[in-house]
Design a protein around this motif. Structure first.
Motif, PDB file in Angstrom:
ATOM      1  N   HIS A  11       0.797  -8.854  10.963  1.00 23.37           N
ATOM      2  CA  HIS A  11       0.252 -10.144  11.376  1.00 23.37           C
ATOM      3  C   HIS A  11       0.196 -11.012  10.119  1.00 23.37           C
ATOM      4  CE1 HIS A  11      -3.015 -12.415  13.866  1.00 23.37           C
ATOM      5  NE2 HIS A  11      -1.796 -12.883  14.112  1.00 23.37           N
ATOM      6  N   TYR A  12       1.020 -12.084  10.075  1.00 22.45           N
ATOM      7  CA  TYR A  12       1.217 -12.824   8.823  1.00 22.45           C
ATOM      8  C   TYR A  12       1.284 -14.320   9.104  1.00 22.45           C
ATOM      9  CZ  TYR A  12       3.327 -14.139   4.323  1.00 22.45           C
ATOM     10  OH  TYR A  12       3.578 -14.700   3.105  1.00 22.45           O
ATOM     11  N   ASN A  13       0.685 -15.123   8.209  1.00 24.15           N
ATOM     12  CA  ASN A  13       0.715 -16.574   8.341  1.00 24.15           C
ATOM     13  C   ASN A  13       1.694 -17.148   7.330  1.00 24.15           C
ATOM     14  OD1 ASN A  13       0.030 -19.461   8.134  1.00 24.15           O
ATOM     15  ND2 ASN A  13      -1.746 -18.928   9.400  1.00 24.15           N
ATOM     16  N   VAL A  14       2.785 -17.758   7.828  1.00 25.04           N
ATOM     17  CA  VAL A  14       3.828 -18.248   6.934  1.00 25.04           C
ATOM     18  C   VAL A  14       3.393 -19.505   6.187  1.00 25.04           C
ATOM     19  CG1 VAL A  14       5.727 -17.251   8.236  1.00 25.04           C
ATOM     20  CG2 VAL A  14       4.896 -19.547   8.831  1.00 25.04           C
ATOM     21  N   LYS A  15       2.344 -20.189   6.664  1.00 27.50           N
ATOM     22  CA  LYS A  15       1.870 -21.399   5.995  1.00 27.50           C
ATOM     23  C   LYS A  15       0.883 -21.090   4.879  1.00 27.50           C
ATOM     24  CE  LYS A  15       2.466 -24.616   9.859  1.00 27.50           C
ATOM     25  NZ  LYS A  15       1.796 -25.623  10.745  1.00 27.50           N
ATOM     26  N   THR A  16      -0.015 -20.137   5.092  1.00 29.85           N
ATOM     27  CA  THR A  16      -1.096 -19.874   4.136  1.00 29.85           C
ATOM     28  C   THR A  16      -0.961 -18.539   3.415  1.00 29.85           C
ATOM     29  OG1 THR A  16      -2.498 -18.799   5.801  1.00 29.85           O
ATOM     30  CG2 THR A  16      -2.646 -21.220   5.587  1.00 29.85           C
ATOM     31  N   SER A  17      -0.041 -17.662   3.872  1.00 31.54           N
ATOM     32  CA  SER A  17       0.154 -16.309   3.335  1.00 31.54           C
ATOM     33  C   SER A  17      -1.008 -15.373   3.664  1.00 31.54           C
ATOM     34  CB  SER A  17       0.363 -16.334   1.813  1.00 31.54           C
ATOM     35  OG  SER A  17       1.524 -17.051   1.481  1.00 31.54           O
ATOM     36  N   GLU A  18      -1.852 -15.726   4.621  1.00 33.43           N
ATOM     37  CA  GLU A  18      -2.875 -14.791   5.098  1.00 33.43           C
ATOM     38  C   GLU A  18      -2.176 -13.655   5.833  1.00 33.43           C
ATOM     39  OE1 GLU A  18      -6.684 -16.957   6.549  1.00 33.43           O
ATOM     40  OE2 GLU A  18      -5.024 -18.360   6.878  1.00 33.43           O
ATOM     41  N   MET A  19      -2.825 -12.480   5.855  1.00 34.43           N
ATOM     42  CA  MET A  19      -2.185 -11.340   6.496  1.00 34.43           C
ATOM     43  C   MET A  19      -3.206 -10.328   6.985  1.00 34.43           C
ATOM     44  SD  MET A  19      -0.655  -9.259   3.192  1.00 34.43           S
ATOM     45  CE  MET A  19       0.317 -10.654   2.648  1.00 34.43           C
ATOM     46  N   ASP A  20      -2.764  -9.517   7.943  1.00 38.20           N
ATOM     47  CA  ASP A  20      -3.538  -8.391   8.466  1.00 38.20           C
ATOM     48  C   ASP A  20      -2.515  -7.331   8.849  1.00 38.20           C
ATOM     49  OD1 ASP A  20      -5.240  -6.612   9.608  1.00 38.20           O
ATOM     50  OD2 ASP A  20      -6.131  -7.994  11.048  1.00 38.20           O
ATOM     51  N   MET A  21      -2.461  -6.242   8.055  1.00 31.81           N
ATOM     52  CA  MET A  21      -1.393  -5.260   8.224  1.00 31.81           C
ATOM     53  C   MET A  21      -1.973  -3.847   8.212  1.00 31.81           C
ATOM     54  SD  MET A  21       1.307  -6.776   5.434  1.00 31.81           S
ATOM     55  CE  MET A  21       1.732  -8.505   5.361  1.00 31.81           C
ATOM     56  N   GLU A  22      -1.203  -2.908   8.765  1.00 31.60           N
ATOM     57  CA  GLU A  22      -1.551  -1.490   8.733  1.00 31.60           C
ATOM     58  C   GLU A  22      -0.299  -0.674   8.450  1.00 31.60           C
ATOM     59  OE1 GLU A  22      -3.477  -0.325  12.310  1.00 31.60           O
ATOM     60  OE2 GLU A  22      -5.266  -1.552  11.949  1.00 31.60           O
ATOM     61  N   ASN A  23      -0.488   0.363   7.635  1.00 32.29           N
ATOM     62  CA  ASN A  23       0.594   1.309   7.326  1.00 32.29           C
ATOM     63  C   ASN A  23       1.855   0.577   6.846  1.00 32.29           C
ATOM     64  OD1 ASN A  23      -0.988   3.552   8.203  1.00 32.29           O
ATOM     65  ND2 ASN A  23      -0.461   3.035  10.329  1.00 32.29           N
ATOM     66  N   ILE A  24       1.712  -0.146   5.769  1.00 34.37           N
ATOM     67  CA  ILE A  24       2.835  -0.938   5.274  1.00 34.37           C
ATOM     68  C   ILE A  24       3.228  -0.482   3.864  1.00 34.37           C
ATOM     69  CG2 ILE A  24       2.143  -2.928   6.636  1.00 34.37           C
ATOM     70  CD1 ILE A  24       1.754  -3.617   3.132  1.00 34.37           C
ATOM     71  N   GLY A  25       4.462  -0.848   3.517  1.00 37.76           N
ATOM     72  CA  GLY A  25       4.933  -0.685   2.154  1.00 37.76           C
ATOM     73  C   GLY A  25       5.145  -2.050   1.528  1.00 37.76           C
ATOM     74  N   MET A  26       4.932  -2.142   0.224  1.00 36.97           N
ATOM     75  CA  MET A  26       5.089  -3.439  -0.448  1.00 36.97           C
ATOM     76  C   MET A  26       5.804  -3.227  -1.767  1.00 36.97           C
ATOM     77  SD  MET A  26       2.253  -6.255  -1.659  1.00 36.97           S
ATOM     78  CE  MET A  26       1.896  -5.477  -3.218  1.00 36.97           C
ATOM     79  N   ALA A  27       6.666  -4.145  -2.131  1.00 34.14           N
ATOM     80  CA  ALA A  27       7.376  -4.096  -3.414  1.00 34.14           C
ATOM     81  C   ALA A  27       7.204  -5.426  -4.114  1.00 34.14           C
ATOM     82  CB  ALA A  27       8.861  -3.797  -3.198  1.00 34.14           C
ATOM     83  N   ASN A  28       6.696  -5.381  -5.324  1.00 38.30           N
ATOM     84  CA  ASN A  28       6.558  -6.556  -6.189  1.00 38.30           C
ATOM     85  C   ASN A  28       6.949  -6.084  -7.583  1.00 38.30           C
ATOM     86  OD1 ASN A  28       5.897  -8.819  -7.606  1.00 38.30           O
ATOM     87  ND2 ASN A  28       3.806  -8.988  -6.839  1.00 38.30           N
ATOM     88  N   TYR A  29       8.239  -6.170  -7.880  1.00 35.51           N
ATOM     89  CA  TYR A  29       8.827  -5.547  -9.060  1.00 35.51           C
ATOM     90  C   TYR A  29       8.001  -5.849 -10.314  1.00 35.51           C
ATOM     91  CZ  TYR A  29      12.330  -4.126 -12.444  1.00 35.51           C
ATOM     92  OH  TYR A  29      12.979  -3.499 -13.467  1.00 35.51           O
ATOM     93  N   PRO A  30       7.695  -4.800 -11.147  1.00 42.45           N
ATOM     94  CA  PRO A  30       8.182  -3.425 -11.044  1.00 42.45           C
ATOM     95  C   PRO A  30       7.251  -2.483 -10.288  1.00 42.45           C
ATOM     96  CG  PRO A  30       7.082  -3.720 -13.134  1.00 42.45           C
ATOM     97  CD  PRO A  30       6.964  -5.030 -12.417  1.00 42.45           C
TER      98      PRO A  30
END
Length: 815
Positions: free
Chosen positions: A114-133
């Motif tokens: 569940h993600y807001n493309v305007k404000t970058s708010e989010m509500d997620m479960e069991n996710i993976g994230m990559a922000n190098y490194p």
């Protein structure tokens, strides 16, 4: 297929705006393009879009891919399900098939987001994230706060720098808090895991991508001076602007030591992860060693076994315009050898730490500064300034429509030259030069007349010529006019003329210079107050020529060659000042302490007390050979040749010219570079200096650097040296590398330093096992063995286990 394009309402309504709002409208952000496509069922009703099967949403810099999507175009909320991937990038998202994961991209992946493309708010479960490194797996992620200042909280997390399904090294954290404004991660209840084995736990750890601080450090090793050692440090945040690191170091041959570092910033960070704040930053360090064996290393002879260092460095901007700031540099040491024994890297950078406070007002046309300097450590010679007020006027046009330019400098200072206490162990070896006799004595007591040496050498900053500490007040003012102009469309000519007046409250008299007579115990001279007036004139000539050669060679990357050459002449004439430098107490006298040529112009030449008559022409040329590579200029060869011609033969050993200087940098290809610096004695009796190096990637798996540093001083001013060095790095295979570093001094046939390092690659980490042997001349050889770990993805970010960070590579000899 659904294809929807939308723009913010009213973004194109220009004609109805008043003229007073044109500027405000121009500063508005460009309208955001929205594109939603799908292969399956889809519809759009009352601003709510639904799509399924190979769904793609592009919204500005965000792109979302999934199996099913609901998108509220009014609020910006997206509910994506089934194989969801979200990319947020610094640049706008591109059409399907061209989305790439780069260092500017953050990616989220999970079954439902569940993600807001305007404000970058989010509500997620069991996710993976990559922000190098960095790579994360989280059980839950929720956002809070207002747009632009969002904070994210993730639970049940695994953090790693290895982009693998089963990373070999990872960090488990019960909670991770991310501050989007400061780009920092705060991890709580942190466990370090190697493979499947947990080996370390800490309550809190802060991670700043690109930041300089290492949260945890363990440095095991052995040194012949320290014995077996273990250096430990743990860093943590007191708050998001203040960071603290505590040290505990164990050395079997030197005892226990420890301390703490405190770092802080004022305002926001300049850039995420930076140690610098919007309005300044500071660091305070305290370190105390209970040295159980002061006979080792450079501390031989020290009686006190409690040794320490206290340090404070700070820059703070005092107003919102950032044109007023204060600098502080405070260093208190227990003895002159402390940093050499315990912080060798710091000692190499600065052998005598400074102590000063400076308040500065900056303007594009002038700088006003107040400087105070004190002798905090009585074993270091210091020129105290109590204080010094300086107004620097930058070169600027006198009239807006005329080419005439002005620059100037005015200062007032109370000066005291305080020698180090150690020099009083014996009488000075030289008597001071007499104003009437103009004589000195060598180390054997033999009198030498003025003609036996150059005037420039007389006023080197040699403390052995003086007896006790001395002091005076000085008022100095300098003003210069110049007229830069171009003639014939190619000849640049800049004549200049200036005047300097300097008042001293005290000076040297005849009785101060007599053999066996030293300054009075009150630090005063017998000459009384004096005023020195001196004029300076000069002119600079320069022009550029170039020629293009139609030469092409694909093998060597030559796409045409352009040769640019710039001859120049800088003439400087200073008539005799009203007072000779022999009458003036030398505070800023630093002539001939460097092998480089001194500046000819004021105020770049800042040795105020040593100013004397001169008639010098600096002549030479600069040239470049360039080609085109990848659409831009590539400098194949840069070469500068220059020398001084002294009409009065008084500054260069009674010779009419200085050494001949050549500086060359040759970069024929990206995998090879050559650098050369040469200072050649043309007359004999002086010195010659040559520094040359080659950095060469001989093969895909082999790098070498070879160099030579040579100096030969016939007059004995500089110590003779002929040093060769060799560094190599051999990549044996994907996992193993081997490096060497050798330094050989041919002058005394000594292998001064040799280091051998074996590197092991652990996917995202690199381990280095090093051994080093040093020839310490008259003292016994020094042996060092240590282990270091470096994060490959960002070596500047963290070196959890390491010795001398930044010095583990066998390539590079900048010291």
């Amino acid at each position: 297929m659904l294809c929807m394009v939308a723009f913010p309402v009213g973004a194109a309504d220009k004609d109805k705006k008043s003229d007073g709002k044109k500027k405000e409208k121009a500063e508005q952000k460009a309208p955001t393009k929205i594109q939603l496509t799908a292969d399956g069922d889809n519809y759009l009703q009352d601003g709510l879009a639904y799509a399924e099967k190979n769904v793609e949403l592009l919204y500005g810099t965000t792109s979302i891919y999934c199996d099913r999507m609901q998108f509220d175009t009014n609020t910006g909320w997206v509910l994506a399900e089934g194989n969801v991937r979200i990319y947020t990038a610094a640049k706008a998202a591109t059409p399907a098939g061209s989305q790439q994961f780069t260092t500017d991209t953050t990616m989220y992946a999970g079954p439902k987001i569940h993600y807001n493309v305007k404000t970058s708010e989010m509500d997620m479960e069991n996710i993976g994230m990559a922000n190098y490194p960095a790579f994360f797996r989280s059980g839950t992620v929720k956002s809070s706060g207002e747009a632009g200042k969002l904070k994210y909280t993730a639970g049940n997390n695994v953090f790693t720098t290895e982009n693998l399904q089963d990373p070999g090294f990872k960090i488990k954290a019960r909670v991770i808090e991310y501050d989007s404004e400061d780009h920092r991660y705060v991890m709580r209840d942190v466990t370090f895991v190697a493979g499947t084995v947990p080996f370390f736990w800490i309550p809190t750890m802060v991670y700043n991508p690109g930041g300089p601080d290492t949260p945890i450090q363990f440095t095991p090793g052995y040194s012949s001076e320290w014995g077996a050692f273990l250096l430990m440090a743990y860093g943590f945040e007191l708050n998001k602007k203040v960071h603290m690191k505590v040290h505990l170091d164990l050395r079997s041959a030197r005892g226990v030591a420890g301390g703490a570092d405190l770092r802080w910033i004022y305002g926001k960070r300049k850039v995420p992860g930076s140690p610098e704040g919007e309005y300044g930053q500071g660091v305070a360090k305290a370190y105390v060693a209970q040295d159980t064996d002061t006979s080792k290393g450079s501390s031989e002879g020290e009686e006190d076994t409690t040794r320490y260092r206290f340090e404070v460095k700070q820059r703070a901007f005092l107003n919102s315009q950032k044109d007023i700031y204060a600098n502080l540099d405070f260093n208190k040491l227990s003895d002159r050898s402390f940093e050499r024994d315990f912080f060798e890297d710091d000692y190499r950078k600065e052998k005598q730490p400074d102590n000063f406070f400076e308040l500065v007002k900056y303007n594009e046309n002038f700088t006003l500064s107040l400087l105070a300097r004190q002798q905090i450590n009585d074993f270091f010679e210091t020129v105290e300034r109590e204080p010094e007020l300086t107004l620097d006027m930058k070169r600027q046009r006198v009239f807006p429509t005329a080419a005439l330019e002005y620059q100037g400098q005015t200062s007032f200072v109370n000066l005291e030259r305080r020698f180090d206490d150690d020099r009083w162990t014996e009488e000075p070896k030289y008597a001071r030069l007499s104003k009437s006799e103009l004589a000195r004595w060598d180390q054997n007591g033999t009198r030498l007349e003025f003609d036996d040496f150059s005037r420039g050498e007389l006023f080197r900053n040699d403390p052995s010529r003086y007896g006790r500490d001395y002091a005076a007040s000085r008022f100095d003012t300098f003003h210069e006019l110049s007229l830069p102009k171009q003639y014939f469309g190619w000849l640049n000519v800049t004549p200049r003329a200036g005047w300097r007046g300097t008042y001293y409250s005290d000076s040297w008299g005849d009785e101060d210079y007599m053999s066996g007579t030293y300054p009075r115990t009150d630090g005063l001279g017998s000459g009384g107050e004096i005023f020195r007036s001196v004029f300076n004139t000069g002119v600079e000539f320069s022009f550029k020529m170039h020629r293009v050669y139609d030469k092409h060679d694909e093998k060597w990357g030559i796409d045409g060659i352009r040769h640019v050459i710039e001859p120049f002449v800088n003439l400087s004439y200073i008539p005799n000042p009203t007072e000779s430098p022999t009458s003036i107490m030398q505070f800023d006298g630093r002539l001939r302490n460097s092998t480089r040529l001194q500046p000819l112009t004021f105020p770049q030449y800042n040795s105020i007390d040593s100013i004397d008559n001169q008639a010098i022409a600096r002549v030479g040329f600069r040239q470049k050979w360039q080609t085109k590579r990848d659409g831009s200029n590539w400098d194949l060869l840069e070469w500068a040749t220059y020398m001084d011609v002294d009409a009065e033969t008084q500054y260069y050993g009674n010779n009419s010219t200085s050494n001949l200087y050549n500086e060359v940098e040759f970069n024929p290809v990206r995998w090879m570079s050559l650098r050369s610096y040469a200072s050649t004695d043309l007359h004999g009796g002086g010195f010659s200096e040559y520094n040359n190096s080659i950095d060469w990637q001989v093969a895909k798996h082999l790098n070498i650097e070879v160099g030579n540093r040579y100096i030969n001083s016939a007059d004995g001013i500089y110590e003779n040296s002929n040093q060769f060095y060799l560094g190599s790095l051999w990549r044996i295979n994907h996992n193993w590398s081997f490096g060497t570093r050798h330094v050989y001094e041919a002058e005394d046939s000594a292998l001064e330093s040799q280091r051998y390092t074996l590197y092991r690659d652990f996917t995202s980490w690199r381990m280095a096992m090093s051994g080093e042997i040093r020839d310490n001349k008259s003292k016994s050889d020094e042996y060092i063995v240590f282990v270091s770990f470096t994060l490959k993805a960002a070596p500047q970010v963290a070196v959890p286990i390491g010795f001398r960070p930044g010095d583990s590579s066998p390539i590079g000899f900048g010291d």
